[in-house]
Write a protein that holds these residues in place. Structure first.
Motif, PDB file in Angstrom:
ATOM      1  N   LEU A 172      -4.594  14.914   2.188  1.00 52.01           N
ATOM      2  CA  LEU A 172      -5.976  14.570   2.502  1.00 52.01           C
ATOM      3  C   LEU A 172      -6.902  15.758   2.276  1.00 52.01           C
ATOM      4  O   LEU A 172      -7.971  15.616   1.683  1.00 52.01           O
ATOM      5  CB  LEU A 172      -6.084  14.080   3.953  1.00 52.01           C
ATOM      6  CG  LEU A 172      -7.461  13.619   4.383  1.00 52.01           C
ATOM      7  CD1 LEU A 172      -7.864  12.349   3.636  1.00 52.01           C
ATOM      8  CD2 LEU A 172      -7.479  13.370   5.883  1.00 52.01           C
ATOM      9  N   GLU A 173      -6.480  16.926   2.708  1.00 55.06           N
ATOM     10  CA  GLU A 173      -7.297  18.125   2.514  1.00 55.06           C
ATOM     11  C   GLU A 173      -7.502  18.405   1.029  1.00 55.06           C
ATOM     12  O   GLU A 173      -8.607  18.717   0.586  1.00 55.06           O
ATOM     13  CB  GLU A 173      -6.619  19.314   3.190  1.00 55.06           C
ATOM     14  CG  GLU A 173      -7.411  20.590   3.115  1.00 55.06           C
ATOM     15  CD  GLU A 173      -6.721  21.742   3.834  1.00 55.06           C
ATOM     16  OE1 GLU A 173      -7.323  22.825   3.871  1.00 55.06           O
ATOM     17  OE2 GLU A 173      -5.594  21.576   4.327  1.00 55.06           O
ATOM     18  N   ASP A 212      -0.709   4.752  10.055  1.00 52.45           N
ATOM     19  CA  ASP A 212      -1.110   5.601  11.183  1.00 52.45           C
ATOM     20  C   ASP A 212       0.049   5.793  12.157  1.00 52.45           C
ATOM     21  O   ASP A 212       0.298   6.897  12.638  1.00 52.45           O
ATOM     22  CB  ASP A 212      -2.306   5.009  11.925  1.00 52.45           C
ATOM     23  CG  ASP A 212      -3.616   5.178  11.184  1.00 52.45           C
ATOM     24  OD1 ASP A 212      -3.655   5.961  10.207  1.00 52.45           O
ATOM     25  OD2 ASP A 212      -4.604   4.528  11.583  1.00 52.45           O
ATOM     26  N   HIS A 213       0.740   4.694  12.459  1.00 50.99           N
ATOM     27  CA  HIS A 213       1.879   4.785  13.384  1.00 50.99           C
ATOM     28  C   HIS A 213       2.981   5.668  12.812  1.00 50.99           C
ATOM     29  O   HIS A 213       3.559   6.492  13.523  1.00 50.99           O
ATOM     30  CB  HIS A 213       2.422   3.387  13.700  1.00 50.99           C
ATOM     31  CG  HIS A 213       3.619   3.424  14.575  1.00 50.99           C
ATOM     32  ND1 HIS A 213       3.553   3.745  15.913  1.00 50.99           N
ATOM     33  CD2 HIS A 213       4.935   3.215  14.297  1.00 50.99           C
ATOM     34  CE1 HIS A 213       4.772   3.730  16.425  1.00 50.99           C
ATOM     35  NE2 HIS A 213       5.626   3.406  15.469  1.00 50.99           N
ATOM     36  N   ARG A 214       3.271   5.511  11.538  1.00 52.99           N
ATOM     37  CA  ARG A 214       4.291   6.363  10.914  1.00 52.99           C
ATOM     38  C   ARG A 214       3.915   7.837  11.029  1.00 52.99           C
ATOM     39  O   ARG A 214       4.763   8.687  11.284  1.00 52.99           O
ATOM     40  CB  ARG A 214       4.470   5.997   9.440  1.00 52.99           C
ATOM     41  CG  ARG A 214       5.230   4.732   9.198  1.00 52.99           C
ATOM     42  CD  ARG A 214       5.427   4.531   7.708  1.00 52.99           C
ATOM     43  NE  ARG A 214       6.076   3.282   7.386  1.00 52.99           N
ATOM     44  CZ  ARG A 214       6.348   2.882   6.157  1.00 52.99           C
ATOM     45  NH1 ARG A 214       6.016   3.643   5.119  1.00 52.99           N
ATOM     46  NH2 ARG A 214       6.944   1.732   5.935  1.00 52.99           N
ATOM     47  N   GLY A 268       2.378  16.079   8.290  1.00 55.73           N
ATOM     48  CA  GLY A 268       2.105  17.285   7.513  1.00 55.73           C
ATOM     49  C   GLY A 268       1.760  16.976   6.069  1.00 55.73           C
ATOM     50  O   GLY A 268       0.818  17.541   5.504  1.00 55.73           O
ATOM     51  N   ARG A 269       2.507  16.060   5.472  1.00 47.87           N
ATOM     52  CA  ARG A 269       2.225  15.685   4.088  1.00 47.87           C
ATOM     53  C   ARG A 269       0.859  15.021   3.981  1.00 47.87           C
ATOM     54  O   ARG A 269       0.092  15.273   3.053  1.00 47.87           O
ATOM     55  CB  ARG A 269       3.308  14.747   3.554  1.00 47.87           C
ATOM     56  CG  ARG A 269       3.048  14.341   2.114  1.00 47.87           C
ATOM     57  CD  ARG A 269       4.132  13.497   1.554  1.00 47.87           C
ATOM     58  NE  ARG A 269       5.195  14.367   1.056  1.00 47.87           N
ATOM     59  CZ  ARG A 269       6.136  13.959   0.225  1.00 47.87           C
ATOM     60  NH1 ARG A 269       6.176  12.719  -0.179  1.00 47.87           N
ATOM     61  NH2 ARG A 269       7.048  14.794  -0.197  1.00 47.87           N
ATOM     62  N   TYR A 270       0.532  14.172   4.949  1.00 48.91           N
ATOM     63  CA  TYR A 270      -0.765  13.501   4.963  1.00 48.91           C
ATOM     64  C   TYR A 270      -1.899  14.526   5.075  1.00 48.91           C
ATOM     65  O   TYR A 270      -2.877  14.463   4.327  1.00 48.91           O
ATOM     66  CB  TYR A 270      -0.826  12.503   6.117  1.00 48.91           C
ATOM     67  CG  TYR A 270      -2.200  11.943   6.363  1.00 48.91           C
ATOM     68  CD1 TYR A 270      -2.724  10.946   5.546  1.00 48.91           C
ATOM     69  CD2 TYR A 270      -2.978  12.409   7.409  1.00 48.91           C
ATOM     70  CE1 TYR A 270      -3.995  10.433   5.759  1.00 48.91           C
ATOM     71  CE2 TYR A 270      -4.251  11.898   7.637  1.00 48.91           C
ATOM     72  CZ  TYR A 270      -4.741  10.918   6.809  1.00 48.91           C
ATOM     73  OH  TYR A 270      -5.996  10.423   7.015  1.00 48.91           O
ATOM     74  N   VAL A 273       0.854  -1.192   0.000  1.00 48.73           N
ATOM     75  CA  VAL A 273       0.000   0.000   0.000  1.00 48.73           C
ATOM     76  C   VAL A 273       0.887   1.238   0.000  1.00 48.73           C
ATOM     77  O   VAL A 273       1.643   1.466   0.945  1.00 48.73           O
ATOM     78  CB  VAL A 273      -0.943   0.018   1.225  1.00 48.73           C
ATOM     79  CG1 VAL A 273      -1.787   1.272   1.234  1.00 48.73           C
ATOM     80  CG2 VAL A 273      -1.806  -1.234   1.238  1.00 48.73           C
ATOM     81  N   THR A 274       0.788   2.023  -1.080  1.00 47.75           N
ATOM     82  CA  THR A 274       1.587   3.247  -1.173  1.00 47.75           C
ATOM     83  C   THR A 274       0.947   4.363  -0.361  1.00 47.75           C
ATOM     84  O   THR A 274      -0.215   4.286   0.043  1.00 47.75           O
ATOM     85  CB  THR A 274       1.704   3.713  -2.639  1.00 47.75           C
ATOM     86  OG1 THR A 274       0.388   4.089  -3.086  1.00 47.75           O
ATOM     87  CG2 THR A 274       2.293   2.634  -3.530  1.00 47.75           C
ATOM     88  N   PHE A 275       1.708   5.414  -0.140  1.00 45.29           N
ATOM     89  CA  PHE A 275       1.192   6.579   0.583  1.00 45.29           C
ATOM     90  C   PHE A 275      -0.005   7.167  -0.156  1.00 45.29           C
ATOM     91  O   PHE A 275      -1.002   7.534   0.458  1.00 45.29           O
ATOM     92  CB  PHE A 275       2.302   7.633   0.732  1.00 45.29           C
ATOM     93  CG  PHE A 275       1.829   8.900   1.384  1.00 45.29           C
ATOM     94  CD1 PHE A 275       1.579   8.953   2.743  1.00 45.29           C
ATOM     95  CD2 PHE A 275       1.628  10.051   0.629  1.00 45.29           C
ATOM     96  CE1 PHE A 275       1.137  10.123   3.347  1.00 45.29           C
ATOM     97  CE2 PHE A 275       1.191  11.225   1.221  1.00 45.29           C
ATOM     98  CZ  PHE A 275       0.943  11.258   2.592  1.00 45.29           C
TER      99      PHE A 275
END
Length: 144
Positions: free
Chosen positions: A133-134, A116-118, A127-129, A72-74
């Protein structure tokens, strides 16, 4: 802050109507300063949150924090999360959304937990997530 000039007891003969008016005037003049301070707190919180994720924290493409988890990629992780939030999918059906995105059956729960842990331990990834996501949720809202 509000000025604390103690009003004497009401039976004090030295306290007159003029003193009462002066005391109330002092309290009223102090209010904008007190409320101004309270209103500045949310802005300070937003500025602090933005400063936590600066461009200096950019993640290089080959950084191990972006390595796929169980295939599963980012990008897939963000896509599943965005679709789940956008559609309001209950937790027991997240694996179905993951399958629709192209993630192998049975791998989503473990991959989700590791991603999630990462995010919890690496503020750059958090921050990237948040940014990704936004952006993706905005795109999904535009297509509705």
């Amino acid at each position: 802050m509000l000025r604390r000039r103690l009003r004497p007891r009401t039976d004090d003969t030295n306290w007159g109507l003029r003193d009462d008016a002066a005391w109330h005037t002092e309290q009223a003049r102090a209010l904008p300063g007190a409320f101004g301070h309270l209103l500045s707190i949310p802005g300070a919180i937003v500025r602090e949150a933005r400063s936590m994720f600066s461009d200096d924290d950019a993640i290089a493409p080959h950084d191990p924090v972006l390595a796929p988890v169980h295939g599963v990629t980012f990008e897939q992780y963000v896509e599943v999360r965005a679709l789940v939030f956008h559609r309001g999918v209950p937790a027991e059906r997240h694996h179905e959304v993951a399958h629709d995105v192209g993630i192998a059956p049975g791998t989503w729960p473990a991959a989700d937990a590791i991603w999630d842990h990462r995010r919890e331990v690496d503020r750059r990834l958090a921050g990237r997530y948040a940014t990704a996501l936004e952006r993706r949720l905005g795109e999904l809202r535009e297509t509705d």
